[in-house]
Design a protein around this motif. Structure first.
Motif, mmCIF file in Angstrom:
data_model
loop_
_atom_site.group_PDB
_atom_site.id
_atom_site.type_symbol
_atom_site.label_atom_id
_atom_site.label_comp_id
_atom_site.label_asym_id
_atom_site.label_seq_id
_atom_site.Cartn_x
_atom_site.Cartn_y
_atom_site.Cartn_z
ATOM 1 N N GLU A 1 9.174 -0.925 -12.199
ATOM 2 C CA GLU A 1 9.195 -0.907 -10.587
ATOM 3 C C GLU A 1 10.603 -0.818 -10.286
ATOM 4 O O GLU A 1 10.860 -1.068 -9.018
ATOM 5 C CB GLU A 1 8.394 -1.998 -9.992
ATOM 6 C CG GLU A 1 6.920 -1.682 -10.556
ATOM 7 C CD GLU A 1 6.037 -2.952 -10.129
ATOM 8 O OE1 GLU A 1 6.607 -4.015 -9.760
ATOM 9 O OE2 GLU A 1 4.685 -3.052 -10.210
ATOM 10 N N GLY A 2 11.559 -0.881 -11.321
ATOM 11 C CA GLY A 2 12.828 -1.040 -10.607
ATOM 12 C C GLY A 2 13.432 -2.234 -10.451
ATOM 13 O O GLY A 2 14.580 -2.229 -9.591
ATOM 14 N N ALA A 3 12.945 -3.468 -10.904
ATOM 15 C CA ALA A 3 13.434 -4.848 -10.529
ATOM 16 C C ALA A 3 14.781 -5.160 -11.130
ATOM 17 O O ALA A 3 15.533 -5.894 -10.508
ATOM 18 C CB ALA A 3 12.502 -5.775 -11.306
ATOM 19 N N CYS A 4 15.591 -4.342 -12.172
ATOM 20 C CA CYS A 4 16.726 -4.465 -12.554
ATOM 21 C C CYS A 4 17.536 -3.763 -11.925
ATOM 22 O O CYS A 4 17.548 -2.598 -12.283
ATOM 23 C CB CYS A 4 16.718 -4.403 -13.908
ATOM 24 S SG CYS A 4 18.227 -4.689 -14.978
ATOM 25 N N PRO A 5 18.638 -4.217 -11.420
ATOM 26 C CA PRO A 5 19.455 -3.251 -10.491
ATOM 27 C C PRO A 5 20.632 -2.368 -11.509
ATOM 28 O O PRO A 5 21.146 -1.485 -10.794
ATOM 29 C CB PRO A 5 20.296 -4.156 -9.738
ATOM 30 C CG PRO A 5 20.169 -5.407 -10.384
ATOM 31 C CD PRO A 5 18.820 -5.629 -11.097
ATOM 32 N N THR B 1 15.592 2.829 -14.218
ATOM 33 C CA THR B 1 14.144 2.743 -14.274
ATOM 34 C C THR B 1 13.432 3.519 -15.384
ATOM 35 O O THR B 1 13.445 4.533 -15.692
ATOM 36 C CB THR B 1 13.476 3.088 -12.796
ATOM 37 O OG1 THR B 1 14.200 2.284 -11.812
ATOM 38 C CG2 THR B 1 11.746 2.680 -13.086
ATOM 39 N N PRO B 2 12.835 2.727 -16.384
ATOM 40 C CA PRO B 2 12.194 3.557 -17.436
ATOM 41 C C PRO B 2 10.802 4.114 -16.803
ATOM 42 O O PRO B 2 10.283 3.704 -16.039
ATOM 43 C CB PRO B 2 11.585 2.172 -18.377
ATOM 44 C CG PRO B 2 11.861 1.032 -17.530
ATOM 45 C CD PRO B 2 12.598 1.207 -16.426
ATOM 46 N N PRO B 3 10.511 5.158 -17.651
ATOM 47 C CA PRO B 3 9.390 5.999 -17.167
ATOM 48 C C PRO B 3 8.198 5.249 -17.535
ATOM 49 O O PRO B 3 8.192 4.275 -18.435
ATOM 50 C CB PRO B 3 9.542 7.380 -18.003
ATOM 51 C CG PRO B 3 10.347 6.786 -19.370
ATOM 52 C CD PRO B 3 11.442 5.952 -18.788
ATOM 53 N N ALA B 4 7.065 5.513 -16.862
ATOM 54 C CA ALA B 4 5.678 4.813 -16.941
ATOM 55 C C ALA B 4 5.123 4.929 -18.394
ATOM 56 O O ALA B 4 4.440 3.922 -18.918
ATOM 57 C CB ALA B 4 4.777 5.317 -16.058
ATOM 58 N N ARG B 5 5.506 6.175 -19.010
ATOM 59 C CA ARG B 5 4.917 6.220 -20.489
ATOM 60 C C ARG B 5 5.596 5.181 -21.549
ATOM 61 O O ARG B 5 4.890 4.684 -22.462
ATOM 62 C CB ARG B 5 5.356 7.493 -21.061
ATOM 63 C CG ARG B 5 6.789 7.693 -21.266
ATOM 64 C CD ARG B 5 7.350 9.044 -21.950
ATOM 65 N NE ARG B 5 8.761 9.100 -21.821
ATOM 66 C CZ ARG B 5 9.420 8.877 -22.835
ATOM 67 N NH1 ARG B 5 8.781 8.005 -23.745
ATOM 68 N NH2 ARG B 5 10.771 8.829 -22.876
ATOM 69 N N LEU B 6 6.635 4.459 -21.097
ATOM 70 C CA LEU B 6 7.098 3.328 -21.812
ATOM 71 C C LEU B 6 6.809 1.988 -21.468
ATOM 72 O O LEU B 6 7.006 1.063 -22.005
ATOM 73 C CB LEU B 6 8.704 3.365 -21.833
ATOM 74 C CG LEU B 6 9.147 4.795 -22.498
ATOM 75 C CD1 LEU B 6 10.823 4.756 -22.424
ATOM 76 C CD2 LEU B 6 8.642 4.669 -24.011
ATOM 77 N N CYS B 7 5.972 1.915 -20.340
ATOM 78 C CA CYS B 7 5.611 0.796 -19.682
ATOM 79 C C CYS B 7 4.119 0.619 -19.485
ATOM 80 O O CYS B 7 3.660 0.539 -18.326
ATOM 81 C CB CYS B 7 6.444 0.528 -18.481
ATOM 82 S SG CYS B 7 8.208 0.278 -18.727
ATOM 83 N N PRO B 8 3.315 1.071 -20.545
ATOM 84 C CA PRO B 8 1.669 0.954 -20.394
ATOM 85 C C PRO B 8 1.274 -0.518 -19.818
ATOM 86 O O PRO B 8 1.846 -1.345 -20.328
ATOM 87 C CB PRO B 8 1.269 1.441 -21.569
ATOM 88 C CG PRO B 8 2.177 1.045 -22.696
ATOM 89 C CD PRO B 8 3.597 1.223 -21.920
ATOM 90 N N PRO B 9 -0.009 -0.394 -19.184
ATOM 91 C CA PRO B 9 -0.461 -1.779 -18.710
ATOM 92 C C PRO B 9 -0.558 -2.977 -19.835
ATOM 93 O O PRO B 9 -0.343 -4.072 -19.569
ATOM 94 C CB PRO B 9 -1.711 -1.435 -18.167
ATOM 95 C CG PRO B 9 -1.323 -0.141 -17.567
ATOM 96 C CD PRO B 9 -0.746 0.570 -18.777
#
Length: 282
Positions: free
Chosen positions: A254-258, A262-270
Motif C-alpha cells: 500500500e506504499g507505507a515505506c517512503p 511499492t512492490p507489486p500485488a503478486r509479491l504480497c498475497p493476503p
C-alpha cells in the motif's frame, strides 16, 4: 530425538533454505518485470536447490517475503554505506550475493557468518564471478546459537566501536524466541551508535491462516517447526534498544515505506503475513 539430533536437523534445514531462496531470486531475475535484480542467483540454482524450491512452492511457499526483503535490504544497505558505514555483517548469510552484486565501495568490509560448509559451498558455485566483489569480504563459519561467534567476528576484524550494518534475514523461523531475543541483544551489545539492523520475521497471523497449513507441515517435515511469529515486530525491536521502522508486506504493497518502491500485488498475497524492519542505534 536428542537435542543434538534436533540441532543437526535444524542446521541442515537452514543450509538448504539458503539456496532455495537463491532459486527464488533467480526466477524473479528472469522475469520481464523483476522487482529484484540478482544476476548471480542463477549460479546458486543447482539441480538439488531447484528441486527443493519446486517442492517448497508446490507446498504453498510464497516468494514475496524473499524478493521484497531482498529489495528492501539492498536499498537500506546502499543508503547506509553512502552515509559512511564501512562494515557490514550478514548473519546466516546462506545464498546472499550482495558482496558480489551491489558494487560496494572498496573501503567496505563485508563479513558473512554461517554454519560450517555453507559459505564454502557458495564460494565454489560463485567461482565464475570470484573477481566481482569490489569490497573486502570475510567469511566465518559459526553457529549463531552458540556464544563463540562474537569473539570470532572480533578476531576477524569487526570493530564494535564503529557503526555496522547488520543483516539478519530469514533466520527467526529456525530459532526459538529466547535464542532470537539473545541474538538481537548480542548484536545490540556489539553495535556502536549509528549502526543499522536489517531484519525480518513472520507475523503471528502467518500461523493461524488456514491457507498456510500445507507449507507449515512441509517446513516441519524438513526440521523447521516454523511456528514463531510476532504481532508487533517494531515494538519488539524498540524494547531491545533499537529505533525501528517495521512494515508488513501488506503495508508495503500500500506504499507505507517512503523510500521503498511499492512492490507489486503478486509479491504480497493476503496469506503472506511477514514483517520487514530497518532499525537504528543513536
Amino acid at each position: 530425538m536428542t537435542d543434538t539430533d534436533r540441532q543437526d536437523t535444524a542446521s541442515e534445514a537452514v543450509k538448504e533454505t539458503g539456496f532455495i531462496t537463491a532459486v527464488i531470486r533467480a526466477i524473479e531475475n528472469d522475469r520481464p518485470d523483476p522487482y529484484l535484480v540478482d544476476r548471480h542467483a542463477e549460479l546458486l540454482s543447482t539441480p538439488r536447490s531447484r528441486a527443493m524450491a519446486d517442492e517448497a512452492l508446490a507446498a504453498g511457499g510464497t516468494v514475496g517475503s524473499v524478493i521484497v526483503r531482498g529489495r528492501f535490504g539492498d536499498i537500506a544497505l546502499a543508503r547506509s554505506v553512502a552515509d559512511g558505514i564501512t562494515q557490514v555483517v550478514c548473519l546466516a548469510a546462506g545464498g546472499d550475493t550482495r558482496a558480489w552484486r551491489l558494487g560496494l565501495p572498496a573501503r567496505t568490509t563485508f563479513f558473512e557468518v554461517d554454519l560450517p560448509g555453507q559459505l564454502a559451498a557458495k564460494e565454489a558455485l560463485l567461482d565464475p564471478v570470484r573477481d566481482r566483489p569490489s569490497c573486502r569480504r570475510i567469511g566465518l563459519s559459526a553457529d549463531l546459537r552458540h556464544d563463540t561467534w562474537p569473539g570470532e567476528l572480533h578476531s576477524a576484524g569487526h570493530d564494535p566501536h564503529a557503526p555496522t550494518v547488520w543483516i539478519v534475514e530469514g533466520l527467526l523461523p529456525y530459532l526459538r524466541l529466547d535464542h532470537f531475543t539473545q541474538l538481537i541483544a548480542r548484536i545490540r551489545e556489539m553495535s556502536a551508535s549509528g549502526s543499522v539492523l536489517l531484519v525480518d520475521a513472520p507475523h503471528a497471523d502467518y500461523f493461524t491462516d488456514p491457507a498456510n497449513e500445507s507449507f507449515l507441515a512441509f517446513m516441519e517435515s524438513r526440521g523447521s517447526a516454523f511456528r514463531l511469529g510476532l504481532d508487533d515486530f517494531g515494538g519488539f525491536l524498540r524494547r531491545h534498544g533499537w529505533q525501528a521502522e517495521a512494515y508488513t508486506l501488506h503495508a508495503l504493497a500500500e506504499g507505507a515505506c517512503p523510500w521503498l518502491p511499492t512492490p507489486p500485488a503478486r509479491l504480497c498475497p493476503p496469506r503472506d503475513h511477514h514483517w520487514l524492519a530497518r532499525a537504528r542505534l543513536g
